[in-house]
Write a protein that holds these residues in place. Sequence first.
Motif, PDB file in Angstrom:
ATOM      1  N   VAL A   7       0.727  -1.189   0.173  1.00  0.00           N
ATOM      2  CA  VAL A   7       0.090   0.032   0.004  1.00  0.00           C
ATOM      3  C   VAL A   7       0.981   1.288  -0.075  1.00  0.00           C
ATOM      4  N   TYR A   8       2.032   1.053   0.754  1.00  0.00           N
ATOM      5  CA  TYR A   8       2.869   2.325   1.000  1.00  0.00           C
ATOM      6  C   TYR A   8       3.368   2.485  -0.656  1.00  0.00           C
ATOM      7  N   VAL A   9       3.802   1.658  -1.114  1.00  0.00           N
ATOM      8  CA  VAL A   9       4.475   1.864  -2.561  1.00  0.00           C
ATOM      9  C   VAL A   9       3.581   2.757  -3.438  1.00  0.00           C
ATOM     10  N   ALA A  11       0.799   4.216  -2.678  1.00  0.00           N
ATOM     11  CA  ALA A  11       0.300   5.437  -2.355  1.00  0.00           C
ATOM     12  C   ALA A  11       1.500   6.714  -2.672  1.00  0.00           C
ATOM     13  N   LEU A  12       2.628   6.202  -2.675  1.00  0.00           N
ATOM     14  CA  LEU A  12       3.844   7.367  -2.830  1.00  0.00           C
ATOM     15  C   LEU A  12       3.568   7.343  -4.426  1.00  0.00           C
ATOM     16  N   THR A  13       3.536   6.505  -4.820  1.00  0.00           N
ATOM     17  CA  THR A  13       3.536   6.551  -6.362  1.00  0.00           C
ATOM     18  C   THR A  13       2.618   7.569  -7.009  1.00  0.00           C
ATOM     19  N   HIS A 143       8.477  11.168  14.572  1.00  0.00           N
ATOM     20  CA  HIS A 143       8.820   9.709  14.706  1.00  0.00           C
ATOM     21  C   HIS A 143       9.315   9.149  13.517  1.00  0.00           C
ATOM     22  N   TRP A 144       9.105   9.537  12.350  1.00  0.00           N
ATOM     23  CA  TRP A 144       8.869   8.935  10.768  1.00  0.00           C
ATOM     24  C   TRP A 144      10.153   8.034  10.485  1.00  0.00           C
ATOM     25  N   TYR A 145      11.405   8.628  10.538  1.00  0.00           N
ATOM     26  CA  TYR A 145      12.552   7.879  10.299  1.00  0.00           C
ATOM     27  C   TYR A 145      13.253   6.925  11.204  1.00  0.00           C
ATOM     28  N   ILE A 178       3.677  13.073  15.805  1.00  0.00           N
ATOM     29  CA  ILE A 178       3.333  11.909  15.159  1.00  0.00           C
ATOM     30  C   ILE A 178       3.403  12.054  13.854  1.00  0.00           C
ATOM     31  N   ASP A 179       3.843  11.224  12.963  1.00  0.00           N
ATOM     32  CA  ASP A 179       3.801  11.321  11.548  1.00  0.00           C
ATOM     33  C   ASP A 179       2.652  10.309  11.191  1.00  0.00           C
ATOM     34  N   ASP A 180       2.790   9.721  10.151  1.00  0.00           N
ATOM     35  CA  ASP A 180       1.676   8.804   9.668  1.00  0.00           C
ATOM     36  C   ASP A 180       1.457   7.503  10.483  1.00  0.00           C
ATOM     37  N   ILE A 229       0.379  16.220  14.944  1.00  0.00           N
ATOM     38  CA  ILE A 229       0.065  15.264  14.224  1.00  0.00           C
ATOM     39  C   ILE A 229      -0.012  15.495  12.515  1.00  0.00           C
ATOM     40  N   TYR A 230      -0.533  14.322  11.849  1.00  0.00           N
ATOM     41  CA  TYR A 230      -0.215  14.144  10.283  1.00  0.00           C
ATOM     42  C   TYR A 230      -1.600  13.651   9.849  1.00  0.00           C
ATOM     43  N   THR A 231      -1.676  14.207   8.583  1.00  0.00           N
ATOM     44  CA  THR A 231      -2.871  13.430   7.819  1.00  0.00           C
ATOM     45  C   THR A 231      -2.474  13.919   6.253  1.00  0.00           C
ATOM     46  N   THR A 237      -3.429   7.920   3.440  1.00  0.00           N
ATOM     47  CA  THR A 237      -2.048   8.574   3.688  1.00  0.00           C
ATOM     48  C   THR A 237      -0.783   7.909   2.923  1.00  0.00           C
ATOM     49  N   CYS A 238       0.213   8.384   2.680  1.00  0.00           N
ATOM     50  CA  CYS A 238       1.181   7.608   1.882  1.00  0.00           C
ATOM     51  C   CYS A 238       1.431   6.079   2.592  1.00  0.00           C
ATOM     52  N   GLY A 239       1.068   6.019   3.775  1.00  0.00           N
ATOM     53  CA  GLY A 239       1.453   4.632   4.493  1.00  0.00           C
ATOM     54  C   GLY A 239      -0.188   3.878   4.426  1.00  0.00           C
ATOM     55  N   GLY A 240      -0.817   4.365   3.564  1.00  0.00           N
ATOM     56  CA  GLY A 240      -2.255   3.497   3.335  1.00  0.00           C
ATOM     57  C   GLY A 240      -3.058   3.524   4.478  1.00  0.00           C
ATOM     58  N   TYR A 265       0.578  17.993   6.341  1.00  0.00           N
ATOM     59  CA  TYR A 265      -0.506  17.688   5.434  1.00  0.00           C
ATOM     60  C   TYR A 265       0.218  17.172   4.332  1.00  0.00           C
ATOM     61  N   ASP A 266       0.110  15.927   4.095  1.00  0.00           N
ATOM     62  CA  ASP A 266       1.106  15.186   3.132  1.00  0.00           C
ATOM     63  C   ASP A 266       0.233  14.711   2.192  1.00  0.00           C
ATOM     64  N   TRP A 267       0.385  15.099   0.626  1.00  0.00           N
ATOM     65  CA  TRP A 267      -0.269  14.936  -0.603  1.00  0.00           C
ATOM     66  C   TRP A 267      -0.672  13.663  -0.760  1.00  0.00           C
ATOM     67  N   LEU A 305       3.221  21.946   5.215  1.00  0.00           N
ATOM     68  CA  LEU A 305       2.828  21.419   3.715  1.00  0.00           C
ATOM     69  C   LEU A 305       3.927  20.358   3.340  1.00  0.00           C
ATOM     70  N   CYS A 306       3.332  19.174   2.974  1.00  0.00           N
ATOM     71  CA  CYS A 306       4.307  17.987   2.653  1.00  0.00           C
ATOM     72  C   CYS A 306       3.794  17.692   1.082  1.00  0.00           C
ATOM     73  N   GLN A 307       4.335  18.481   0.189  1.00  0.00           N
ATOM     74  CA  GLN A 307       4.069  17.661  -1.093  1.00  0.00           C
ATOM     75  C   GLN A 307       5.199  17.959  -2.160  1.00  0.00           C
ATOM     76  N   TYR A 308       6.487  17.726  -1.483  1.00  0.00           N
ATOM     77  CA  TYR A 308       7.824  17.472  -1.914  1.00  0.00           C
ATOM     78  C   TYR A 308       7.857  18.567  -3.058  1.00  0.00           C
ATOM     79  N   GLY A 309       7.518  19.747  -2.917  1.00  0.00           N
ATOM     80  CA  GLY A 309       8.069  20.950  -3.938  1.00  0.00           C
ATOM     81  C   GLY A 309       7.200  21.028  -5.156  1.00  0.00           C
TER      82      GLY A 309
HETATM   83  C1  GLA Z   1       6.034  10.841   2.942  1.00  0.00           C
HETATM   84  C2  GLA Z   1       6.383  11.948   3.547  1.00  0.00           C
HETATM   85  C3  GLA Z   1       7.094  11.383   4.722  1.00  0.00           C
HETATM   86  C4  GLA Z   1       6.208  10.617   5.605  1.00  0.00           C
HETATM   87  C5  GLA Z   1       5.765   9.430   4.895  1.00  0.00           C
HETATM   88  C6  GLA Z   1       4.571   8.845   5.926  1.00  0.00           C
HETATM   89  O1  GLA Z   1       6.742   9.920   2.136  1.00  0.00           O
HETATM   90  O2  GLA Z   1       7.073  12.475   2.786  1.00  0.00           O
HETATM   91  O3  GLA Z   1       7.822  12.558   5.392  1.00  0.00           O
HETATM   92  O4  GLA Z   1       5.347  11.481   6.197  1.00  0.00           O
HETATM   93  O5  GLA Z   1       4.910  10.029   3.597  1.00  0.00           O
HETATM   94  O6  GLA Z   1       3.942   8.100   5.131  1.00  0.00           O
END
Ligand code: GLA
Length: 518
Positions: A7-9, A11-13, A143-145, A178-180, A229-231, A237-240, A265-267, A305-309
Amino acid sequence: MKRKSIVYVSALTFAFLLSSVPSTSYCAEKGKSFSPTDSEMLTPHSLPQPRINGPLVYGCRPGNPFLYRIPCQGERPITFSAKGLPKELKLDPSTGIIKGKTPAKGEYLVVIQAVNSKGKSKRVFKIVAGDRLALTPPMGYNHWYAHYDRITDKMMRDASDVMIKSGMADVGYQYVNIDDCWMNAPKNNDPLRVGPLRDEKGNIIPNQHFPDMKGLTDYIHSKGLKAGIYTSPGTLTCGGFTGAWQHEEQDARQFVAWGFDFLKYDWCSYGEIAGKDKSLEAYKKPYRQMGTILKSLDRDIVFNLCQYGMGGVWKWGGEVGGHCWRTSGDLGFELDRIFDVALKNSEHRQYSKPGEWNDPDYIQIGWIGNANKMGTPELTPMPAAMQYAYMSLWSLMAAPLIYSGDMSKLDEFTLNVLCNPEVIDVNQDPLGECALVIKHSEGNFLMLKNLADGSKAVSLFNRGKVTADLSVDWNELNIIGKQSVRDLWRQKDLGISDQKFSTQVPAQGVVMLKISKP
Ligand code: GLA
């Protein structure tokens, strides 16, 4: 690219992001302990007498809850006092925590003082009650990494304990984010993270690892720290996990009711909703929506804002209500390229200003989990000198200083990199300038950041594999005459010069200076 969850893959795609990102060769031996030599430990021990740290200026919105723990090093007990504190705010003299309700619009100059048996420290702290937040880059933990989809309520509480006990809070770290993966997912390997996504009224349901969100933020706040917090604006979310799609305001209100102070807030899967529309307005839309909602609520929430630029977010992140925005993909996949990532981020320097920060992602040192496989934390193999360079770059660029490693395994060396108050002062400087790259060759580069007091933070970076002799001429900095030079990492005055400064810079390392009129 190996990942734990399919799911993670996918979502990130949707983010059209990571397919071309090279994987790193991060594989520190398990259990190996890092033992830097004394000469590698740059930050001197803090003194027993008080030293007040943290920002000189602090933004908050009238009528909203106010919470600020005065960051202060020195032997406890310390007695805190404040002159000029608005009557709506109360200071606890033994903890240094200021609480209350933000007063009416205006600027309040407060003289804070910290006293212990060894000495005292004083500083003027400006509270700016108005519509702006994050007047200096946010500092904290995410917490993410370290823990990816293994995060629990207990781990977040423990992280806040460590933030206090380790001294991180005493140099200015305050957000515990907290992240995802705190919500339920339609499917996940961990049954405790699978369950109903929302109740019958549409309220989001945290998963079983987060049984009491209000209890968690109360715990974090009781230490004077803040909670994040994160959404995602997408369905997932990116983690499904459950996103905020079509529940944006309801979720934001829930975050307020729970007591959160920061929202990432993650795209992620929002890419599916935006579809083929790659217009600037399509990129802005979900962020403008959430930014507007957050401004209407009666709590100060820093909006990340988290949408990678995409769409040059640095140009419009502030306009849609953001306080900081990621300028690139996940740094966890590019830890062998921190110099390049930083140099790219600094190209957007003109958009860095109080309340609006370019974010090149988190500080990943100490024990971190390999991002390619969402691994369990292992000790970073990053050379000591490069870790100091990493922290210097983030400070010079006025980037948010968010540590994302395992707080339960913080060692002396990692804290030495994270907790140098003179380096952090450069990050927190009220001018909010992102450093300018003055000269750059393949092997090294020079950065300059103007500071509010008229002095300059100047850093010589050596990207090479051997020690380099580097220098900076005053004419390159547009200054003339005698200047005093201070080594910020070592907290040592190096003398006065009227022309230039030359030094040896370790391989992949930095010499970070403050240059000012004597
Ligand atoms: C994306 C974000 C990361 C993290 C993860 C969580 O990859 O860029 O910073 O929040 O999602 O799934």
